[in-house]
Design a protein around this motif. Structure first.
Motif, PDB file in Angstrom:
ATOM      1  N   CYS A  86      -9.392  12.747  11.418  1.00  0.00           N
ATOM      2  CA  CYS A  86      -9.706  13.055  10.012  1.00  0.00           C
ATOM      3  C   CYS A  86      -8.498  12.767   9.120  1.00  0.00           C
ATOM      4  O   CYS A  86      -8.648  12.220   8.022  1.00  0.00           O
ATOM      5  CB  CYS A  86     -10.155  14.509   9.858  1.00  0.00           C
ATOM      6  N   ALA A  87      -7.318  13.135   9.592  1.00  0.00           N
ATOM      7  CA  ALA A  87      -6.108  12.870   8.806  1.00  0.00           C
ATOM      8  C   ALA A  87      -5.915  11.365   8.624  1.00  0.00           C
ATOM      9  O   ALA A  87      -5.572  10.895   7.535  1.00  0.00           O
ATOM     10  CB  ALA A  87      -4.885  13.486   9.487  1.00  0.00           C
ATOM     11  N   ASP A  88      -6.154  10.600   9.681  1.00  0.00           N
ATOM     12  CA  ASP A  88      -6.007   9.145   9.578  1.00  0.00           C
ATOM     13  C   ASP A  88      -7.005   8.553   8.586  1.00  0.00           C
ATOM     14  O   ASP A  88      -6.687   7.608   7.854  1.00  0.00           O
ATOM     15  CB  ASP A  88      -6.198   8.487  10.951  1.00  0.00           C
TER      16      ASP A  88
ATOM     17  N   LEU B 282      -8.165  10.073   5.974  1.00  0.00           N
ATOM     18  CA  LEU B 282      -7.664  10.419   4.637  1.00  0.00           C
ATOM     19  C   LEU B 282      -6.615   9.410   4.176  1.00  0.00           C
ATOM     20  O   LEU B 282      -6.641   8.930   3.040  1.00  0.00           O
ATOM     21  CB  LEU B 282      -7.074  11.840   4.667  1.00  0.00           C
ATOM     22  N   VAL B 283      -5.702   9.070   5.070  1.00  0.00           N
ATOM     23  CA  VAL B 283      -4.660   8.087   4.751  1.00  0.00           C
ATOM     24  C   VAL B 283      -5.298   6.742   4.391  1.00  0.00           C
ATOM     25  O   VAL B 283      -4.931   6.107   3.402  1.00  0.00           O
ATOM     26  CB  VAL B 283      -3.698   7.916   5.947  1.00  0.00           C
TER      27      VAL B 283
ATOM     28  N   ASP C  45      -7.111   6.886   0.940  1.00  0.00           N
ATOM     29  CA  ASP C  45      -6.101   6.904  -0.130  1.00  0.00           C
ATOM     30  C   ASP C  45      -5.505   5.515  -0.341  1.00  0.00           C
ATOM     31  O   ASP C  45      -5.423   5.018  -1.457  1.00  0.00           O
ATOM     32  CB  ASP C  45      -4.944   7.852   0.242  1.00  0.00           C
ATOM     33  N   GLY C  46      -5.067   4.909   0.742  1.00  0.00           N
ATOM     34  CA  GLY C  46      -4.431   3.588   0.642  1.00  0.00           C
ATOM     35  C   GLY C  46      -5.398   2.565   0.079  1.00  0.00           C
ATOM     36  O   GLY C  46      -5.047   1.766  -0.793  1.00  0.00           O
TER      37      GLY C  46
ATOM     38  N   PHE D  83     -15.991   9.091   5.407  1.00  0.00           N
ATOM     39  CA  PHE D  83     -14.936  10.061   5.720  1.00  0.00           C
ATOM     40  C   PHE D  83     -15.422  11.492   5.439  1.00  0.00           C
ATOM     41  O   PHE D  83     -15.294  12.390   6.274  1.00  0.00           O
ATOM     42  CB  PHE D  83     -13.713   9.683   4.881  1.00  0.00           C
TER      43      PHE D  83
ATOM     44  N   MET E 299       1.176   4.369  -2.631  1.00  0.00           N
ATOM     45  CA  MET E 299       1.045   5.782  -2.260  1.00  0.00           C
ATOM     46  C   MET E 299       2.175   6.590  -2.892  1.00  0.00           C
ATOM     47  O   MET E 299       1.979   7.712  -3.343  1.00  0.00           O
ATOM     48  CB  MET E 299       1.090   5.945  -0.741  1.00  0.00           C
TER      49      MET E 299
ATOM     50  N   VAL F  84       0.849  -1.201   0.000  1.00  0.00           N
ATOM     51  CA  VAL F  84       0.000   0.000   0.000  1.00  0.00           C
ATOM     52  C   VAL F  84       0.888   1.257   0.000  1.00  0.00           C
ATOM     53  O   VAL F  84       0.623   2.217  -0.733  1.00  0.00           O
ATOM     54  CB  VAL F  84      -0.950   0.000   1.216  1.00  0.00           C
TER      55      VAL F  84
ATOM     56  N   LEU G 191      -2.341  17.833   7.330  1.00  0.00           N
ATOM     57  CA  LEU G 191      -3.361  17.188   6.495  1.00  0.00           C
ATOM     58  C   LEU G 191      -4.756  17.694   6.847  1.00  0.00           C
ATOM     59  O   LEU G 191      -5.570  17.956   5.961  1.00  0.00           O
ATOM     60  CB  LEU G 191      -3.301  15.668   6.669  1.00  0.00           C
TER      61      LEU G 191
ATOM     62  N   LEU H 210      -7.682  19.219   4.429  1.00  0.00           N
ATOM     63  CA  LEU H 210      -9.128  19.034   4.561  1.00  0.00           C
ATOM     64  C   LEU H 210      -9.858  20.319   4.942  1.00  0.00           C
ATOM     65  O   LEU H 210     -11.084  20.327   5.028  1.00  0.00           O
ATOM     66  CB  LEU H 210      -9.431  17.946   5.612  1.00  0.00           C
TER      67      LEU H 210
ATOM     68  N   VAL I  77       0.767  12.387   3.414  1.00  0.00           N
ATOM     69  CA  VAL I  77       0.152  11.063   3.613  1.00  0.00           C
ATOM     70  C   VAL I  77       1.231   9.984   3.577  1.00  0.00           C
ATOM     71  O   VAL I  77       1.294   9.109   4.444  1.00  0.00           O
ATOM     72  CB  VAL I  77      -0.920  10.783   2.527  1.00  0.00           C
TER      73      VAL I  77
END
Lengths: 397, 377
Positions: B283-285, B287-288, B291-292, B256, A305, A301, A388, A393, A325
């Motif tokens: 929220c950042a987690d 997003l990760v 994405d993954g 999310f 990324m 993964v 982030l 966001l 990220v």
């Protein structure tokens, strides 16, 4: 959609691989364990290979391949840089170039004067000069903009007073790249400037201290009425913060970390297949199998990324969020992997490379220690999450 | 190398989102949880007209000739909308199994029906005794002069109560190798001796128990080769896993987004809760994780699109996405507070569906076991 690289990138990969096969010893493990953190790369751990290897890289111009041709680089594409960084890290090759190549040189290209360019860029390309990054202070870590090291104008000079800390490699560096306060009467981000001057300047003293990998890299650096000429200033006075935060147009995928993790996992798997404990091969232990499978997927993964960032950069898209990220995910992953490797080895995973009983020469033991720095260096995980959430966001401050 | 969608896929994404927002509102999702059929035949018909049901089928069977990446784009939107119904079992798993393993007669008989919305087909694989493994296929198909007679029980069969046919994995011999002896039969779901009982799951998603007692199947309804069917079953599992992963990515992204917008609006202690780092970091987690989840899934569907072996990639995707979706939901639940636990609030729909999806076509444990065997032997 296409997850494959172009044939010319794959050809270049073969070239880098052949070079590494030729130039690194057959049993090279990569004891800098840079996939796990920032603190174990050292001449002591890597031995004499480090210097000769670096000279050969310089001869090919690879460390500065991303630089524009005008400054001695090769204008390499993002995918070429990606391939190079991936292969080097996969083999655990010795560090090459450091911040001189990835940070100082590019910053000079953008913000430096013609004099600066003449003075520094050639030397960096030839691998002749090194820099220490004087950012963190005892009172300014995550809140970097609150640095208090002062630079005060005195005629055509600046007089600098203050202290930096956690300055990597300052005891070995030729120059310091310093963030200092030039104006204390404005909001903190607006009164900082960037300087570069020799570490040998009178009044500069550095005191190295060990990190928990037993590597001497960190320094306290003291500035006691250090007088530097006006041309030590890089860019504009009071614009240093914005200069420091300017994103540089190199590959920023973080692929090196994931490539190193992939290699470390392969070493672990081989060890598990060859080693018996409690009357069976480690590879047969159900708990370890589950964790290895889980972590192997995590690594894949991460690689994706990174690949995704290259895809975005190739399309000239902004990658500041995507690279946060990658950093956040990759640093936490490398901690899990280091712990997994050391866990699987049981008590043997606690033995350092100085013990004849240490599996893989203490590779995972050292990685376990080094991985503490993964989520601290280059912006802590908490700072990455703040960035982030707030910039990515749009959550309120 | 390019990890983005092409123009056609971007259009498909937008079309699908607009269509599902108007045709599959949460009120429909809720109604279908209580519905005997569990899906809307009217909506199914419209999806057929849009070419969705034949997306992965060639034009000769009325299909749209799309590839797996196209399908993933559509599935993300379906997961986002929580579309109820047998899309994955029929239009992905059964359609591809028949397309790739079927005789010309079988293809003619079934594929156009799938594409035009007339035929619903579901895979019937799992049984009460164990997880996804050839040795736990114990429903027996005894051979006689007329064909086969099946006796056994299949569990967690999606939408069997509305299916026209089942692709049943059955044991035709005890096999020499561990994966031998399994055969896939195309079983008419209305045959005598079949009893379908809906299972009451966390997701109210129309999974069923299918009891087969003396069910007759003709020799012409063997899909693929007798005794060598496990490879086909694995392929169905791979396709189902890839498709379910894509749909979970769409769901996770929506969950999310709900959390981020709620964090911006909800005021406590005189400020939006999104200004607190404890909330920001969740929220950042998320997003990760989103994405993954997206890119591990894209790699699997890209490989399938290219005709490459995607089994390991689908396993990686399904195991990782299942975990990621669960983490995203846990954070989103926490950010939404008591709302998350209220039945009338939509988040709970996602939470319950995700739980079922996590186990559809293999959960993390099943797929990681396969990955471990590949890595460690």
């Amino acid at each position: 959609m296409d997850f494959g690289l172009d044939p010319e990138d794959e050809l270049f990969r073969q070239e880098v691989r052949a070079f590494l096969d030729r130039e690194l010893p057959a049993d090279w493990l990569g004891m800098s364990v840079s996939w796990a953190g920032y603190g174990a790369a050292s001449g002591e751990l890597e031995g004499p290979v480090r210097q000769t290897f670096y000279k050969k890289l310089i001869k090919r111009g690879w460390p500065t391949m991303a630089w524009p041709k005008a400054y001695g680089g090769q204008d390499a594409s993002f995918t070429h840089q990606y391939v190079y960084n991936e292969e080097m890290a996969y083999r655990g090759a010795p560090e090459s170039g450091g911040i001189a190549v990835t940070y100082v040189g590019p910053a000079i290209m953008v913000h430096g004067s013609e004099e600066h360019k003449k003075k520094f860029l050639g030397g960096i390309v030839r691998g002749e000069i090194s820099f220490a990054q004087g950012f963190s202070e005892p009172g300014a870590g995550s809140d970097l903009a609150s640095v208090t090291t002062r630079a005060v104008r005195d005629g055509y000079d600046y007089i600098i007073n203050g202290q930096k800390t956690f300055t990597s490699g300052a005891h070995l560096a030729d120059y310091i790249w310093l963030l200092a306060r030039t104006n204390a009467d404005v909001p903190k981000h607006k009164g900082l400037s960037m300087f570069v001057f020799p570490m040998k300047t009178p009044g500069v003293t550095s005191r190295p201290f060990l990190n928990i990998c037993d590597v001497l890299s960190f320094n306290d650096v003291y500035f006691d009425n250090v007088r530097v000429p006006q041309d030590a200033l890089v860019g504009e006075e009071d614009k240093g913060w914005y200069q420091a935060m300017t994103g540089l147009d190199f590959e920023r995928s973080g692929v090196a970390r994931f490539a190193g993790c992939r290699r470390a996992m392969e070493l672990l798997v081989r060890y598990m297949k060859e080693t018996k404990w409690n009357g069976r091969y480690l590879a047969e232990d159900p708990l370890a199998r589950e964790r290895v499978a889980e972590t192997a997927v995590d690594i894949e993964v991460g690689r994706l990324m990174a690949l995704r960032i290259i895809s975005m950069q190739t399309r000239r898209m902004s990658v500041s969020n995507a690279s946060s990220v990658s950093k956040l995910y990759g640093s936490e992953l490398s901690q899990r992997l280091a712990r997994l490797g050391a866990d699987v080895m049981g008590p043997f995973g606690t033995l350092t490379r100085r013990s004849k009983w240490a599996p893989l020469s203490g590779f995972f033991e050292l990685a376990y220690r080094n991985s503490v720095s993964a989520t601290l260096g280059a912006g802590t995980s908490e700072i990455q999450r703040n960035i982030l959430a707030q910039r990515g966001l749009g959550l309120p401050r | 190398m390019d990890l983005g969608l092409n123009e056609t896929q971007e259009i498909l994404k937008k079309t699908a989102r607009d269509f599902l927002e108007s045709e599959c509102p949460k009120s429909l999702v809720r109604a279908m949880e209580e519905d005997v059929k569990g899906y809307s035949p009217e909506l199914w018909r419209k999806m057929a007209e849009l070419g969705w049901l034949g997306l992965l089928l060639p034009a000769e069977y009325g299909g749209a000739g799309g590839d797996w990446v196209d399908a993933a784009v559509l599935l993300e939107e379906m997961g986002r909308a929580l579309l109820p119904g047998p899309f994955i079992p029929t239009a992905v798993v059964a359609a591809l199994a028949i397309l790739e393993a079927g005789t010309p007669v079988q293809k003619d008989k079934h594929l156009s029906g799938i594409a035009n919305g007339d035929t619903i087909i579901s895979p019937a694989i799992l049984e009460p005794e164990g997880a996804f493994s050839a040795r736990f296929i114990q429903a027996r198909a005894a051979e006689d002069a007329a064909g086969y007679v099946i006796d056994g029980v299949k569990l967690f069969v999606p939408d069997a109560n509305v299916a026209d046919y089942l692709l049943a994995a059955v044991r035709t011999s005890d096999g020499v190798g561990s994966d031998d002896g399994v055969t896939v039969l195309i079983v008419d779901a209305r045959s005598e001796g079949i009893e379908v009982t809906p299972l009451v799951t966390v997701a109210a998603d129309n999974q069923c128990e299918v009891a087969l007692k003396g069910v007759r199947v003709s020799r012409a309804d063997v899909l693929g080769q007798v005794d060598q069917g496990w490879r086909l079953v694995r392929q169905m599992q791979m396709h189902g896993a890839a498709a379910t992963s894509a749909s979970m990515v769409g769901g996770a992204e929506r969950v999310f987004e709900m959390a981020v917008s709620y964090a911006k609006e909800r005021v406590q202690f005189g400020r939006p809760i999104g200004s607190f780092q404890a909330i920001q970091h969740k929220c950042a987690d998320m997003l990760v994780d989103v994405d993954g989840a997206r890119f591990i899934t894209y790699q699997a569907v890209w490989k399938l699109s290219e005709g490459l072996d995607g089994e390991a990639d689908a396993a990686m995707a399904k195991s990782w996405v299942g975990d990621a979706y669960r983490r995203v939901l846990a954070h989103s639940n926490q950010i939404h507070g008591g709302l998350a636990f209220s039945k009338e609030f939509d988040l709970g729909l996602y939470f319950r569906r995700a739980r079922a999806a996590e186990f559809a076509y293999g959960d993390g444990v099943v797929h990681r076991d396969a990955i471990a065997r590949q890595i460690l032997g």
